[in-house]
Design an enzyme around this catalytic site. Structure first.
Site, PDB file in Angstrom:
ATOM      1  CD  GLU A  15     -31.305 -15.842 -38.215  1.00 39.34           C
ATOM      2  OE1 GLU A  15     -32.404 -16.078 -37.690  1.00 39.34           O
ATOM      3  OE2 GLU A  15     -30.345 -15.316 -37.605  1.00 39.34           O
ATOM      4  NE  ARG A 105     -37.165  -4.375 -27.495  1.00 37.18           N
ATOM      5  CZ  ARG A 105     -36.722  -4.667 -26.287  1.00 37.18           C
ATOM      6  NH1 ARG A 105     -37.438  -4.379 -25.221  1.00 37.18           N
ATOM      7  NH2 ARG A 105     -35.556  -5.255 -26.130  1.00 37.18           N
TER       8      ARG A 105
HETATM    9  P1  FAD Z   1     -40.705  -7.966 -27.714  1.00 36.96           P
HETATM   10  O1  FAD Z   1     -41.641  -9.040 -28.111  1.00 36.96           O
HETATM   11  O2  FAD Z   1     -41.187  -6.556 -27.763  1.00 36.96           O
HETATM   12  O3  FAD Z   1     -40.196  -8.308 -26.221  1.00 36.96           O
HETATM   13  C1  FAD Z   1     -39.079  -7.615 -25.668  1.00 36.96           C
HETATM   14  C2  FAD Z   1     -39.181  -7.615 -24.154  1.00 36.96           C
HETATM   15  O4  FAD Z   1     -40.313  -6.797 -23.738  1.00 36.96           O
HETATM   16  C3  FAD Z   1     -39.445  -8.998 -23.530  1.00 36.96           C
HETATM   17  O5  FAD Z   1     -38.761  -9.048 -22.296  1.00 36.96           O
HETATM   18  C4  FAD Z   1     -40.961  -9.038 -23.330  1.00 36.96           C
HETATM   19  O6  FAD Z   1     -41.329  -9.889 -22.234  1.00 36.96           O
HETATM   20  C5  FAD Z   1     -41.258  -7.568 -23.010  1.00 36.96           C
HETATM   21  N1  FAD Z   1     -42.587  -7.111 -23.454  1.00 36.96           N
HETATM   22  C6  FAD Z   1     -43.204  -7.454 -24.610  1.00 36.96           C
HETATM   23  N2  FAD Z   1     -44.385  -6.800 -24.703  1.00 36.96           N
HETATM   24  C7  FAD Z   1     -44.493  -6.038 -23.588  1.00 36.96           C
HETATM   25  C8  FAD Z   1     -45.493  -5.120 -23.098  1.00 36.96           C
HETATM   26  N3  FAD Z   1     -46.606  -4.893 -23.785  1.00 36.96           N
HETATM   27  N4  FAD Z   1     -45.264  -4.486 -21.909  1.00 36.96           N
HETATM   28  C9  FAD Z   1     -44.128  -4.718 -21.190  1.00 36.96           C
HETATM   29  N5  FAD Z   1     -43.159  -5.580 -21.608  1.00 36.96           N
HETATM   30  C10 FAD Z   1     -43.340  -6.225 -22.789  1.00 36.96           C
HETATM   31  N6  FAD Z   1     -32.479  -8.571 -33.745  1.00 36.96           N
HETATM   32  C11 FAD Z   1     -32.108  -7.773 -34.781  1.00 36.96           C
HETATM   33  O7  FAD Z   1     -31.725  -6.613 -34.558  1.00 36.96           O
HETATM   34  N7  FAD Z   1     -32.166  -8.197 -36.083  1.00 36.96           N
HETATM   35  C12 FAD Z   1     -32.583  -9.449 -36.415  1.00 36.96           C
HETATM   36  O8  FAD Z   1     -32.614  -9.806 -37.599  1.00 36.96           O
HETATM   37  C13 FAD Z   1     -32.979 -10.336 -35.346  1.00 36.96           C
HETATM   38  N8  FAD Z   1     -33.418 -11.581 -35.608  1.00 36.96           N
HETATM   39  C14 FAD Z   1     -33.874 -12.389 -34.579  1.00 36.96           C
HETATM   40  C15 FAD Z   1     -34.394 -13.654 -34.893  1.00 36.96           C
HETATM   41  C16 FAD Z   1     -34.881 -14.474 -33.860  1.00 36.96           C
HETATM   42  C17 FAD Z   1     -35.474 -15.821 -34.216  1.00 36.96           C
HETATM   43  C18 FAD Z   1     -34.816 -14.049 -32.498  1.00 36.96           C
HETATM   44  C19 FAD Z   1     -35.311 -14.941 -31.389  1.00 36.96           C
HETATM   45  C20 FAD Z   1     -34.273 -12.801 -32.200  1.00 36.96           C
HETATM   46  C21 FAD Z   1     -33.804 -11.953 -33.222  1.00 36.96           C
HETATM   47  N9  FAD Z   1     -33.303 -10.665 -32.967  1.00 36.96           N
HETATM   48  C22 FAD Z   1     -32.901  -9.853 -34.009  1.00 36.96           C
HETATM   49  C23 FAD Z   1     -33.161 -10.192 -31.579  1.00 36.96           C
HETATM   50  C24 FAD Z   1     -34.394  -9.391 -31.079  1.00 36.96           C
HETATM   51  O9  FAD Z   1     -34.479  -8.176 -31.773  1.00 36.96           O
HETATM   52  C25 FAD Z   1     -34.178  -9.150 -29.574  1.00 36.96           C
HETATM   53  O10 FAD Z   1     -34.263 -10.342 -28.860  1.00 36.96           O
HETATM   54  C26 FAD Z   1     -35.017  -8.033 -28.946  1.00 36.96           C
HETATM   55  O11 FAD Z   1     -34.397  -7.676 -27.692  1.00 36.96           O
HETATM   56  C27 FAD Z   1     -36.463  -8.408 -28.621  1.00 36.96           C
HETATM   57  O12 FAD Z   1     -37.243  -8.420 -29.735  1.00 36.96           O
HETATM   58  P2  FAD Z   1     -38.756  -9.005 -29.639  1.00 36.96           P
HETATM   59  O13 FAD Z   1     -39.384  -8.765 -30.934  1.00 36.96           O
HETATM   60  O14 FAD Z   1     -38.746 -10.375 -29.096  1.00 36.96           O
HETATM   61  O15 FAD Z   1     -39.350  -8.006 -28.535  1.00 36.96           O
END
Ligand code: FAD
Length: 289
Positions: A15, A105
């Site tokens: 990454e 997200r």
């Molecule tokens: P989600 O999958 O939407 O989950 C977020 C939270 O909501 C979790 O607590 C989950 O349990 C909860 N949730 C999910 N679905 C629901 C639902 N239907 N109802 C109620 N609650 C729900 N951030 C950046 O800005 N840029 C990047 O390039 C970036 N790269 C990343 C790369 C990796 C490998 C990882 C692990 C993280 C990265 N992040 C990045 C951080 C990421 O954006 C954050 O961790 C963010 O807070 C959550 O994104 P997510 O897609 O996991 O969210």
């Protein structure tokens, strides 16, 4: 160009993050030059993480594919965006030949949600309108906002069912967290490959920042390393590289699908780790065929 999904496991990916602002891309491509020489299976490019640019993600990912023939993974976050704005970004990624998207997200900062409340909403939107392969984020120590691991896994399963092809994990320093998470995910019927996210520790401040941001726990072994070597940059980097190497060797021995190395744009550290694990990675790929 390799097809990431057809490669022998375990895979090994990197990454990188774009520079801040529109910025000059010379330095990042010096980094890509050095990383490309290590023959990774994929390079992912972050999107706005830690204040880095959003504008350049598509351009960097596209050049990684075009100029280095290495599969690229463009990160994308949807919080605070409308469907129209997402469509414009996704059109650009498609037009630049990107095939893989890490659909997330994003962190809730000031911007409230608009058309996408969760990553699963973005994944559904992409699946309905585009042909990208979708990666998603997962959290071996649960997402920082989740009430419990069980709750987080329930939402992870729902997210996977929207059309996820592969998962990449948040960084962790204790492999036991990863194994426990993987076992629970598999028991719930999450079948997607899970790439383990490993970040070599390079300084005490970096650890503090990561722990605050993502809630990863810091085991006693890492605390000891920081206490002993944190005052000396070279010693800290050596110890951090050795710790990450030991983590990776243990993960590979435990049948991990792949390693995703958070390089922090420091190719020399990635190079040392690759040299340390070249033999074990090769032997496993030959054995698993
Ligand atoms: P989600 O999958 O939407 O989950 C977020 C939270 O909501 C979790 O607590 C989950 O349990 C909860 N949730 C999910 N679905 C629901 C639902 N239907 N109802 C109620 N609650 C729900 N951030 C950046 O800005 N840029 C990047 O390039 C970036 N790269 C990343 C790369 C990796 C490998 C990882 C692990 C993280 C990265 N992040 C990045 C951080 C990421 O954006 C954050 O961790 C963010 O807070 C959550 O994104 P997510 O897609 O996991 O969210």
């Amino acid at each position: 160009m390799k097809n990431f999904f057809k490669l022998d496991k375990p895979t090994f990916s990197f990454e990188i993050f774009p520079p801040k602002g529109k910025g000059d891309l010379t330095q990042i491509f010096n980094t890509v030059d050095a990383l490309a020489s290590l023959d990774p299976d994929l390079i992912s490019v972050t999107y706005g993480a830690g204040g880095s640019s959003r504008e350049n993600t598509a351009e960097i990912a596209s050049r990684i594919q075009r100029d280095y023939a290495i599969p690229a993974l463009a990160h994308l976050t949807c919080i605070g965006s409308t469907r129209g704005e997402m469509r414009a970004i996704l059109d650009t990624l498609r037009d630049k030949g990107i095939q893989n998207i890490l659909a997330m997200r994003g962190d809730i900062v000031n911007e409230g949600t608009k058309d996408f409340a969760h990553a699963s909403d973005l994944i559904k939107f992409i699946k309905e309108n585009y042909g990208f392969r979708i990666f998603a984020a997962c959290y071996p120590e649960k997402h920082i906002e989740a009430y419990s691991m069980e709750e987080d896994l329930k939402y992870l399963k729902a997210k996977c069912e929207c059309g996820v092809d592969a998962l990449i994990s948040q960084l962790f320093f204790d492999n036991e967290h990863f194994y426990e998470f993987r076992d629970k995910a598999r028991a719930m019927g999450i079948t997607q490959r899970i790439e383990a996210g490993i970040m070599p520790i390079t300084s005490p401040s970096q650890i503090n920042k990561m722990v605050t941001m993502c809630g990863a726990s810091v085991p006693a072994g890492v605390q000891k390393i920081i206490r002993a070597y944190g005052h000396n940059a070279m010693a800290m980097r050596e110890a951090g590289t050795a710790y990450a190497t030991a983590q990776i060797i243990d993960l590979l021995a435990s049948g991990v699908d792949g390693i995703h190395l958070y390089t922090m744009n420091q190719p020399e550290i990635a190079k040392r780790i690759c040299e340390n694990i070249r033999g074990v990675l090769y032997s496993l790929r030959v054995k698993r065929g």
